[in-house]
Design a protein around this motif. Sequence first.
Motif, PDB file in Angstrom:
ATOM      1  N   SER A  59       0.823  -1.220   0.000  1.00  0.00           N
ATOM      2  CA  SER A  59       0.000   0.000   0.000  1.00  0.00           C
ATOM      3  C   SER A  59       0.852   1.263   0.000  1.00  0.00           C
ATOM      4  CB  SER A  59      -0.953  -0.005   1.200  1.00  0.00           C
ATOM      5  OG  SER A  59      -0.249  -0.066   2.418  1.00  0.00           O
ATOM      6  N   GLY A  63       0.711   3.744  -3.076  1.00  0.00           N
ATOM      7  CA  GLY A  63       0.300   5.118  -2.766  1.00  0.00           C
ATOM      8  C   GLY A  63       1.333   6.127  -3.203  1.00  0.00           C
ATOM      9  N   SER A  67       0.799   8.982  -6.115  1.00  0.00           N
ATOM     10  CA  SER A  67       0.945  10.398  -5.757  1.00  0.00           C
ATOM     11  C   SER A  67       2.022  11.118  -6.558  1.00  0.00           C
ATOM     12  CB  SER A  67       1.277  10.533  -4.267  1.00  0.00           C
ATOM     13  OG  SER A  67       0.270   9.971  -3.481  1.00  0.00           O
ATOM     14  N   LYS A  78      -6.149   3.037  -7.033  1.00  0.00           N
ATOM     15  CA  LYS A  78      -6.167   3.791  -5.777  1.00  0.00           C
ATOM     16  C   LYS A  78      -7.122   3.158  -4.760  1.00  0.00           C
ATOM     17  CE  LYS A  78      -4.811   8.396  -7.302  1.00  0.00           C
ATOM     18  NZ  LYS A  78      -5.204   9.828  -7.406  1.00  0.00           N
ATOM     19  N   ASP A  79      -8.275   2.725  -5.247  1.00  0.00           N
ATOM     20  CA  ASP A  79      -9.242   2.088  -4.343  1.00  0.00           C
ATOM     21  C   ASP A  79      -8.695   0.795  -3.756  1.00  0.00           C
ATOM     22  OD1 ASP A  79     -11.057   4.105  -4.768  1.00  0.00           O
ATOM     23  OD2 ASP A  79     -12.168   3.032  -6.336  1.00  0.00           O
ATOM     24  N   THR A  81      -5.540   0.144  -3.368  1.00  0.00           N
ATOM     25  CA  THR A  81      -4.462   0.551  -2.462  1.00  0.00           C
ATOM     26  C   THR A  81      -5.026   0.898  -1.080  1.00  0.00           C
ATOM     27  OG1 THR A  81      -3.150   1.423  -4.293  1.00  0.00           O
ATOM     28  CG2 THR A  81      -2.584   2.203  -2.096  1.00  0.00           C
ATOM     29  N   ILE A  82      -6.124   1.647  -1.078  1.00  0.00           N
ATOM     30  CA  ILE A  82      -6.764   2.017   0.187  1.00  0.00           C
ATOM     31  C   ILE A  82      -7.286   0.778   0.907  1.00  0.00           C
ATOM     32  CG2 ILE A  82      -8.730   3.260   1.198  1.00  0.00           C
ATOM     33  CD1 ILE A  82      -8.322   5.339  -1.086  1.00  0.00           C
ATOM     34  N   ALA A  85      -4.424  -1.068   2.420  1.00  0.00           N
ATOM     35  CA  ALA A  85      -3.935  -0.328   3.591  1.00  0.00           C
ATOM     36  C   ALA A  85      -4.822  -0.590   4.807  1.00  0.00           C
ATOM     37  CB  ALA A  85      -3.887   1.171   3.277  1.00  0.00           C
ATOM     38  N   PHE A  86      -6.139  -0.573   4.618  1.00  0.00           N
ATOM     39  CA  PHE A  86      -7.061  -0.836   5.728  1.00  0.00           C
ATOM     40  C   PHE A  86      -6.931  -2.279   6.233  1.00  0.00           C
ATOM     41  CE2 PHE A  86      -9.610   2.978   4.477  1.00  0.00           C
ATOM     42  CZ  PHE A  86      -9.609   3.587   5.726  1.00  0.00           C
TER      43      PHE A  86
END
Length: 198
Positions: A59, A63, A67, A78-79, A81-82, A85-86
């Motif tokens: 992640s 990210g 960026s 991106k989704d 990746t989020i 991360a969660f």
Amino acid sequence: YYASEFFVKQLIHQRKVHKAIGALPSGINSSISKVRYIAALESCIAFIRILAGIGTVISLLSGFMHSNFDNIEPPITKDQTILVAFIAIGGWFVGSILEFYLEFFAFWNLEPSAGYDICNTFQADLSRIYNEFSEAINVNHILGPKMEDRLIREYTAREFLDKTRFDSVLTADRFSAIMQTILSEDFDLSSSRKDGLV
């Protein structure tokens, strides 16, 4: 990388403990069963942390690429990746909760005699290792019989603990109790039994 390597090595050593206890015959006492449970729980925690560490690295890299590099398309969106991360944060959180349970419940309920019980349960293995070192080590008559026995016991303790890796699941006081039991002259290792499990 180094954290992941640490957790992988820890997991391997904890599985050694679980395997060594799993090879014992049925009817082992409660403290050995609890040590096996602790080893399984710590293996689970290490595995969760390995996955959480991998998720964290993925992640963070993804990210960073999203960026800073518009012309490079990362392998995950991106989704995603989020989401990763969660999941990684959740893994660290679950690992911390299990660690709390381990420290304040599982270890708390472990009998003080666990170190002695481990040595007593694995006495056949310890006797076999002790006899092997007794035959292999050149006798130094300058030391005297008690010092020679002490030296052989130290080698026996190192060899046994290197094979079983109880240090990866037990706290320092429990682990030192195993060492003290093996080094104690009151604990009989001179038996000629060869039927070890380790």
